[in-house]
Design an enzyme around this catalytic site. Structure first.
Site, PDB file in Angstrom:
ATOM      1  N   LYS A   1       1.450  10.934   5.081  1.00  0.00           N
ATOM      2  CA  LYS A   1       1.802   9.822   5.975  1.00  0.00           C
ATOM      3  C   LYS A   1       2.230   8.602   5.154  1.00  0.00           C
ATOM      4  O   LYS A   1       3.237   7.960   5.443  1.00  0.00           O
ATOM      5  CB  LYS A   1       0.589   9.517   6.860  1.00  0.00           C
ATOM      6  CG  LYS A   1       0.641   8.276   7.709  1.00  0.00           C
ATOM      7  CD  LYS A   1      -0.147   7.093   7.137  1.00  0.00           C
ATOM      8  CE  LYS A   1      -1.590   7.354   6.862  1.00  0.00           C
ATOM      9  NZ  LYS A   1      -2.331   6.244   6.275  1.00  0.00           N
TER      10      LYS A   1
ATOM     11  N   LYS B   1       0.835  -1.207   0.000  1.00  0.00           N
ATOM     12  CA  LYS B   1       0.000   0.000   0.000  1.00  0.00           C
ATOM     13  C   LYS B   1       0.872   1.261   0.000  1.00  0.00           C
ATOM     14  O   LYS B   1       0.611   2.211  -0.744  1.00  0.00           O
ATOM     15  CB  LYS B   1      -0.915  -0.010   1.221  1.00  0.00           C
ATOM     16  CG  LYS B   1      -1.757   1.244   1.409  1.00  0.00           C
ATOM     17  CD  LYS B   1      -2.807   1.436   0.335  1.00  0.00           C
ATOM     18  CE  LYS B   1      -3.565   2.748   0.531  1.00  0.00           C
ATOM     19  NZ  LYS B   1      -4.556   2.980  -0.517  1.00  0.00           N
TER      20      LYS B   1
HETATM   21  P1  NDP Z   1     -10.478  10.085   8.202  1.00  0.00           P
HETATM   22  O1  NDP Z   1      -9.545  11.114   8.669  1.00  0.00           O
HETATM   23  O2  NDP Z   1     -11.707  10.480   7.448  1.00  0.00           O
HETATM   24  O3  NDP Z   1     -10.997   9.213   9.464  1.00  0.00           O
HETATM   25  C1  NDP Z   1     -10.090   8.704  10.408  1.00  0.00           C
HETATM   26  C2  NDP Z   1     -10.833   7.773  11.352  1.00  0.00           C
HETATM   27  O4  NDP Z   1      -9.898   7.268  12.325  1.00  0.00           O
HETATM   28  C3  NDP Z   1     -11.954   8.471  12.139  1.00  0.00           C
HETATM   29  O5  NDP Z   1     -12.982   7.547  12.411  1.00  0.00           O
HETATM   30  C4  NDP Z   1     -11.217   8.872  13.436  1.00  0.00           C
HETATM   31  O6  NDP Z   1     -12.086   9.046  14.530  1.00  0.00           O
HETATM   32  C5  NDP Z   1     -10.368   7.633  13.632  1.00  0.00           C
HETATM   33  N1  NDP Z   1      -9.187   7.863  14.476  1.00  0.00           N
HETATM   34  C6  NDP Z   1      -8.088   8.585  14.171  1.00  0.00           C
HETATM   35  N2  NDP Z   1      -7.212   8.545  15.187  1.00  0.00           N
HETATM   36  C7  NDP Z   1      -7.775   7.790  16.162  1.00  0.00           C
HETATM   37  C8  NDP Z   1      -7.363   7.370  17.452  1.00  0.00           C
HETATM   38  N3  NDP Z   1      -6.174   7.739  17.956  1.00  0.00           N
HETATM   39  N4  NDP Z   1      -8.195   6.577  18.165  1.00  0.00           N
HETATM   40  C9  NDP Z   1      -9.385   6.201  17.665  1.00  0.00           C
HETATM   41  N5  NDP Z   1      -9.847   6.566  16.458  1.00  0.00           N
HETATM   42  C10 NDP Z   1      -9.038   7.342  15.705  1.00  0.00           C
HETATM   43  O7  NDP Z   1      -9.613   9.043   7.375  1.00  0.00           O
HETATM   44  P2  NDP Z   1     -10.057   8.068   6.174  1.00  0.00           P
HETATM   45  O8  NDP Z   1     -11.298   7.345   6.543  1.00  0.00           O
HETATM   46  O9  NDP Z   1      -9.982   8.792   4.890  1.00  0.00           O
HETATM   47  O10 NDP Z   1      -8.799   7.050   6.192  1.00  0.00           O
HETATM   48  C11 NDP Z   1      -8.679   5.989   7.127  1.00  0.00           C
HETATM   49  C12 NDP Z   1      -7.511   5.110   6.664  1.00  0.00           C
HETATM   50  O11 NDP Z   1      -7.786   4.592   5.362  1.00  0.00           O
HETATM   51  C13 NDP Z   1      -6.177   5.897   6.572  1.00  0.00           C
HETATM   52  O12 NDP Z   1      -5.114   5.083   6.959  1.00  0.00           O
HETATM   53  C14 NDP Z   1      -6.109   6.237   5.083  1.00  0.00           C
HETATM   54  O13 NDP Z   1      -4.770   6.430   4.666  1.00  0.00           O
HETATM   55  C15 NDP Z   1      -6.769   5.019   4.450  1.00  0.00           C
HETATM   56  N6  NDP Z   1      -7.385   5.203   3.130  1.00  0.00           N
HETATM   57  C16 NDP Z   1      -8.248   6.247   2.872  1.00  0.00           C
HETATM   58  C17 NDP Z   1      -8.814   6.378   1.602  1.00  0.00           C
HETATM   59  C18 NDP Z   1      -9.769   7.490   1.249  1.00  0.00           C
HETATM   60  O14 NDP Z   1     -10.105   7.616   0.054  1.00  0.00           O
HETATM   61  N7  NDP Z   1     -10.237   8.301   2.180  1.00  0.00           N
HETATM   62  C19 NDP Z   1      -8.485   5.448   0.517  1.00  0.00           C
HETATM   63  C20 NDP Z   1      -7.644   4.350   0.929  1.00  0.00           C
HETATM   64  C21 NDP Z   1      -7.101   4.266   2.171  1.00  0.00           C
HETATM   65  P3  NDP Z   1     -12.853  10.466  14.754  1.00  0.00           P
HETATM   66  O15 NDP Z   1     -14.124  10.386  13.970  1.00  0.00           O
HETATM   67  O16 NDP Z   1     -13.072  10.532  16.219  1.00  0.00           O
HETATM   68  O17 NDP Z   1     -11.911  11.556  14.255  1.00  0.00           O
END
Ligand code: NDP
Length: 295
Positions: free
Chosen positions: A240, A171
């Protein structure tokens, strides 16, 4: 299957919705509880008060947080996943994580008889909504076989890449390609605009030629030429990801000037554009540097 999903962010939410729609029993947990409650109202899933409670009756727990460290942070303590997991359960971590932290998590789980797969995804929010994500998996093949029916709820393609950490590594390198292609396309197109070439004409040529990429074929026509710049995948997360790829190349003693330089540029962009900016907004930074817009 009895499933749980932790992390209802931009991509986690539609992935979890696919699990509910496929008929799996689903419990959700999100750090910001209101998001989990809204999700439950929309889908009929139930909300857990803690990661431990989410894991309690689950055969498979999915996590989709920003980083592997975030996943590590919900393992321990009376509210943590380890307090809830039954022996034989599996954690499928869909975070785009780093291999070293995934290996540490896998070891902690193995000591309690819990399986672990690093299973990052590609295909974006629209792929998650359609259930066509590519899932790249690191870990034991038999564990993958056992949880494959749940992963299939949001996957169009599932590839077993190797032992724990292999999914994360693939990835990270994929994301490095994305970052490099996007930055190169931005630099080239701003240059062509300043040379008086219509970027639509330039893309018509490039997308029928050897310089084409997902950036030139999809991202730039759909998001830059239209000036829509929708926020689907945060630039901070791509920064990241390419940081992980740059570190892996250094650890592997692979000279990698293009990856290292692009990681630096994305670090600058994250500072300039902020945590909420979408990854495609890096084009705006190049436009500002060059003094012309790609439109
Ligand atoms: P977002 O920033 O939209 O969401 C992050 C999520 O992680 C939220 O639910 C957040 O909770 C939670 N979170 C972050 N830190 C913590 C913590 N310390 N403890 C508990 N919960 C936590 O990110 P995405 O959904 O876009 O991405 C998630 C993953 O998927 C990442 O690793 C990203 O690189 C990967 N990804 C994303 C894609 C995309 O198109 N968006 C495509 C492919 C991979 P809260 O709601 O409380 O902030």
């Amino acid at each position: 299957m009895n499933t749980a999903f932790l992390g209802l962010g931009a991509i986690g939410r539609p992935m979890a919705a696919r699990l509910a729609a496929a008929g799996h029993t689903l419990v959700v947990w999100n750090r910001t509880r209101e998001r989990a409650e809204q999700f439950a109202r929309d889908t009929g899933a139930s909300v857990a008060a803690s990661p431990a409670e989410a894991a309690r009756n689950a055969d498979v727990v999915f996590t989709c947080f920003s980083t592997s460290r975030d996943v590590q942070s919900v393992l321990d303590g009376s509210d943590g996943l380890l307090a809830g997991f039954a022996r034989g359960a599996v954690l499928v971590d869909c975070t785009s994580g780093d291999p070293a932290t995934s290996k540490t998590i896998a070891d902690a789980l193995a000591a309690r008889g819990v399986g672990f797969l690093d299973a990052p995804v590609s295909g974006g929010v629209s792929g998650a909504e359609k259930g066509t994500l590519t899932v790249m998996v690191g870990g034991d093949a038999a564990v993958l076989q056992a949880v494959r029916p749940a992963i299939e709820a949001f996957a169009g393609k599932i590839v077993h890449c190797g032992p724990v950490g292999a999914g994360d590594a693939v990835k990270a390198v994929n994301q490095a390609f994305l970052a490099i292609h996007l930055l190169a396309a931005a630099e080239g197109l701003v240059t062509l605009v300043k040379q008086g070439v219509d970027p639509k004409v330039a893309l018509d040529v490039i997308n029928a030629s050897s310089g084409r990429s997902n950036s030139s074929m999809n991202l730039i026509p759909e998001r830059v030429l239209t000036r829509a710049f929708p926020r689907t995948f945060r630039l901070a997360l791509l920064e990241k990801d390419i940081g992980i790829a740059a570190e892996l190349a250094r650890q592997s003693r692979v000279p990698s000037p293009v990856t290292q330089l692009t990681a630096d540029v994305f670090r600058i962009a994250r500072g300039e554009l902020g945590e909420a900016a979408d990854h495609v907004e890096i084009v705006k930074m190049v436009e500002a540097w060059g003094g012309a817009e790609v439109k």
